[in-house]
Design a protein around this motif. Structure first.
Motif, PDB file in Angstrom:
ATOM      1  N   GLU A  76       0.868  -1.312  -0.067  1.00  0.00           N
ATOM      2  CA  GLU A  76       0.037  -0.070   0.069  1.00  0.00           C
ATOM      3  C   GLU A  76       0.953   1.115   0.267  1.00  0.00           C
ATOM      4  O   GLU A  76       0.522   2.363  -0.596  1.00  0.00           O
ATOM      5  N   LEU A  77       1.993   1.097   0.626  1.00  0.00           N
ATOM      6  CA  LEU A  77       2.821   2.564   0.876  1.00  0.00           C
ATOM      7  C   LEU A  77       4.058   2.675  -0.354  1.00  0.00           C
ATOM      8  O   LEU A  77       4.183   3.759  -0.583  1.00  0.00           O
ATOM      9  N   LEU A  78       4.496   1.662  -1.044  1.00  0.00           N
ATOM     10  CA  LEU A  78       5.357   1.820  -1.702  1.00  0.00           C
ATOM     11  C   LEU A  78       4.947   1.211  -3.067  1.00  0.00           C
ATOM     12  O   LEU A  78       4.962   0.001  -3.455  1.00  0.00           O
ATOM     13  N   LYS A  79       4.407   2.128  -4.115  1.00  0.00           N
ATOM     14  CA  LYS A  79       4.044   1.728  -5.410  1.00  0.00           C
ATOM     15  C   LYS A  79       5.212   1.759  -6.366  1.00  0.00           C
ATOM     16  O   LYS A  79       5.187   1.148  -7.287  1.00  0.00           O
ATOM     17  N   GLU A  80       6.439   2.278  -6.051  1.00  0.00           N
ATOM     18  CA  GLU A  80       7.574   2.462  -6.902  1.00  0.00           C
ATOM     19  C   GLU A  80       8.279   0.912  -6.963  1.00  0.00           C
ATOM     20  O   GLU A  80       8.578   0.433  -5.618  1.00  0.00           O
ATOM     21  N   SER A  81       8.227   0.173  -7.834  1.00  0.00           N
ATOM     22  CA  SER A  81       8.320  -1.256  -7.699  1.00  0.00           C
ATOM     23  C   SER A  81       9.979  -1.715  -7.326  1.00  0.00           C
ATOM     24  O   SER A  81      10.049  -2.592  -6.443  1.00  0.00           O
ATOM     25  N   LEU A  82      11.016  -0.923  -7.640  1.00  0.00           N
ATOM     26  CA  LEU A  82      12.165  -1.135  -7.109  1.00  0.00           C
ATOM     27  C   LEU A  82      12.419  -0.883  -5.539  1.00  0.00           C
ATOM     28  O   LEU A  82      12.821  -1.866  -4.950  1.00  0.00           O
ATOM     29  N   LEU A  83      11.868   0.103  -5.066  1.00  0.00           N
ATOM     30  CA  LEU A  83      11.843   0.432  -3.507  1.00  0.00           C
ATOM     31  C   LEU A  83      10.784  -0.590  -2.963  1.00  0.00           C
ATOM     32  O   LEU A  83      11.349  -1.051  -1.816  1.00  0.00           O
ATOM     33  N   ASN A  84       9.810  -0.931  -3.649  1.00  0.00           N
ATOM     34  CA  ASN A  84       8.762  -1.991  -2.898  1.00  0.00           C
ATOM     35  C   ASN A  84       9.557  -3.483  -2.663  1.00  0.00           C
ATOM     36  O   ASN A  84       9.708  -3.992  -1.576  1.00  0.00           O
ATOM     37  N   SER A  85      10.316  -3.735  -3.754  1.00  0.00           N
ATOM     38  CA  SER A  85      11.226  -5.162  -3.692  1.00  0.00           C
ATOM     39  C   SER A  85      12.430  -4.919  -2.613  1.00  0.00           C
ATOM     40  O   SER A  85      12.617  -5.793  -1.810  1.00  0.00           O
ATOM     41  N   GLU A  86      13.029  -3.844  -2.751  1.00  0.00           N
ATOM     42  CA  GLU A  86      14.184  -3.601  -1.781  1.00  0.00           C
ATOM     43  C   GLU A  86      13.691  -3.516  -0.300  1.00  0.00           C
ATOM     44  O   GLU A  86      14.214  -4.150   0.677  1.00  0.00           O
ATOM     45  N   VAL A  87      12.527  -2.851  -0.051  1.00  0.00           N
ATOM     46  CA  VAL A  87      12.064  -2.871   1.329  1.00  0.00           C
ATOM     47  C   VAL A  87      11.448  -4.584   1.743  1.00  0.00           C
ATOM     48  O   VAL A  87      11.817  -4.771   2.935  1.00  0.00           O
ATOM     49  N   LYS A  88      10.736  -5.123   0.769  1.00  0.00           N
ATOM     50  CA  LYS A  88      10.603  -6.472   1.132  1.00  0.00           C
ATOM     51  C   LYS A  88      11.557  -7.386   1.376  1.00  0.00           C
ATOM     52  O   LYS A  88      11.456  -8.348   2.093  1.00  0.00           O
ATOM     53  N   ASN A  89      12.767  -7.122   0.455  1.00  0.00           N
ATOM     54  CA  ASN A  89      14.000  -8.107   0.773  1.00  0.00           C
ATOM     55  C   ASN A  89      14.362  -7.783   2.215  1.00  0.00           C
ATOM     56  O   ASN A  89      14.671  -8.685   2.978  1.00  0.00           O
ATOM     57  N   TYR A  90      14.384  -6.213   2.714  1.00  0.00           N
ATOM     58  CA  TYR A  90      14.835  -6.180   3.905  1.00  0.00           C
ATOM     59  C   TYR A  90      13.700  -6.703   5.242  1.00  0.00           C
ATOM     60  O   TYR A  90      14.542  -7.411   5.883  1.00  0.00           O
TER      61      TYR A  90
END
Ligand code: ASP
Length: 440
Positions: A76-90
């Protein structure tokens, strides 16, 4: 530069995080301290408890539920796909650590590492959100500068020096995000500043670089003059002195960690309590100026134990209190209230883990009575002992049984000890006697 701390509710949903973003992007440089998303620390405490009780399946279930909640929030928070996957990895690495912890032997150090994850998660997510919104922000790891010593007290010299070096490395940033609550201990193990400790982090940082102001943003518009959970028509107090705020924070006004004002008091750095949902409301300003005399607020602290120590040897003897106090000191138990007569002394403690040892020692020379489930009701203000309106509080004697009264210990506080079952009635009655215009 100011320090702004946002509590769990302020970062507890995407909508609230967007409010926080609006509040912090007014163009001025600032340090932003975040709590864990609301509920997370409680969940982490529960996970640690399951591990301690060897119930790893229950711990794993809880971890998986939490993992899913975080992934939904990220989507919901991160629509930008690169940031979304970077945060999910963390975030996945954090949850892997939690799953691995279920296999480990429980220790206090493991528990502290588990508890630290809430703030690590919220700050990582929020910093990425600011990046997505084009805001210049830097994540400053609290573990690189926040530290307590062997007595569990903040190591202010270390904090000052290391916070300055952390900020120097990222001088260009407009916003510095960091974790509340977490710190290193004197053995370089992850530890924390106790529950609700993010407020304390904010003022420790404020003191470290002599901030212009520290703001604590919560979901209530400042400190109220009574407990809104039990009393209707309470009001936010617009101004408090450091002394008044310290008394209220300790005696149960849950909005602030008890130690919050300690670091900023000596440099008179003001602390402002604000409401994230109503950013324009004045809130409460805590500073070294005192506005108005008399009782301004009432707060109650539960789970108090009262001990009456009676001894004929006390009569006209000296050194009796010293002997009593030494027993509490050697058992690392601090005393809150105390009243005396010629043959007895009554005192209260809020930490009863060493009570049995204390009682065994007192029993050697005195008769003892113990009352559990007591509450301290504390009345806070300025010049309370001299103020002509103070008499009204004693009308409470007609409504409830008062076990102890502490009057005159300081000019900022009068405390009453009552049975906890009378607490709500006491808070309501005192409110009407002291703050409502009633003729009684
Ligand atoms: N997250 C921690 C707690 O729930 C610290 C804080 O929010 O201040 O106690």
């Amino acid at each position: 530069m100011k320090v702004l701390k946002f509590g769990g509710t302020s970062v507890g949903s995407v909508k609230n995080m967007s409010n926080v973003k609006d509040i912090i992007t007014d163009g001025s440089k600032k340090v932003v301290v975040l709590s864990a998303m609301s509920g997370t620390t409680n969940q982490l405490v529960a996970i640690a408890k399951y591990i301690e009780n060897n119930e790893s399946n229950k711990a794993i279930d809880k971890i998986n539920v939490l993992h899913e909640i975080y992934f939904n929030t990220i989507d919901e928070l991160l629509k930008e796909s690169l940031l979304n996957s970077e945060v999910k990895n963390y975030v996945s690495s954090v949850f892997e650590f939690l799953i691995e912890s279920t296999d480990k032997d429980y220790t206090e150090a493991l528990k502290n590492r588990i508890l630290a994850q809430g703030e690590l998660l919220s700050t990582f997510m929020f910093n990425s959100y600011l990046k997505q919104e084009g805001i210049s922000s830097t994540l400053l790891p609290a573990l690189s500068f926040m530290r307590i010593d062997e007595f569990k007290e903040p190591d202010s010299d270390y904090i000052e020096a290391h916070f300055k070096s952390a900020i120097d490395l990222a001088e260009d940033s407009e916003i510095y995000i960091t974790q509340g609550f977490i710190c290193l201990d004197s053995n370089d193990e992850i530890s924390n500043l106790q529950r609700g400790g993010s407020d304390y982090t904010a003022t420790l940082i404020g003191a470290a670089f002599k901030a212009d102001e520290v703001q604590i943003w919560t979901d209530i518009d400042g400190m109220h003059n009574n407990d809104p959970r039990y009393v209707e028509n309470t009001r936010a107090i617009s101004n408090l002195s450091f002394e008044e705020a310290a008394e209220l924070a300790y005696f149960g006004a849950k909005i602030l960690h008890p130690q919050t004002v300690t670091p900023v008091r000596k440099d008179s750095i003001p602390v402002r309590l604000k409401n994230t949902m109503k950013p324009d409301a004045h809130g409460t300003l805590i500073s070294n100026s005192t506005l108005g005399d008399g009782i301004k607020a009432i707060a109650a602290k539960d789970n108090i134990t009262a001990i009456k120590i009676k001894s004929a040897r006390m009569l006209q003897a000296h050194g009796f209190l010293k002997k009593v106090f030494e027993i509490f000191a050697t058992n690392e138990t601090s005393i809150d209230m105390i009243t005396t007569s010629e043959v007895a002394v009554s005192l209260t403690i809020d930490d009863d883990k060493n009570l049995d040892k204390i009682l065994a020692e007192l029993d050697k020379f005195a008769m003892i009575e113990v009352d559990k489930n007591q509450s301290i009701v504390c009345l806070v203000g300025h010049s309370v002992v001299n103020h002509q309106g103070t008499y009204k509080l004693f009308k409470i004697l007609q409504d409830v049984k008062i076990r102890m009264i502490s009057y005159g210990g300081s000019n900022n506080n009068i405390s009453l000890l009552i049975d906890s079952k009378d607490k709500i009635n006491t808070l309501q009655k005192l409110n009407s006697y002291l703050f409502e215009l009633v003729t009684l």
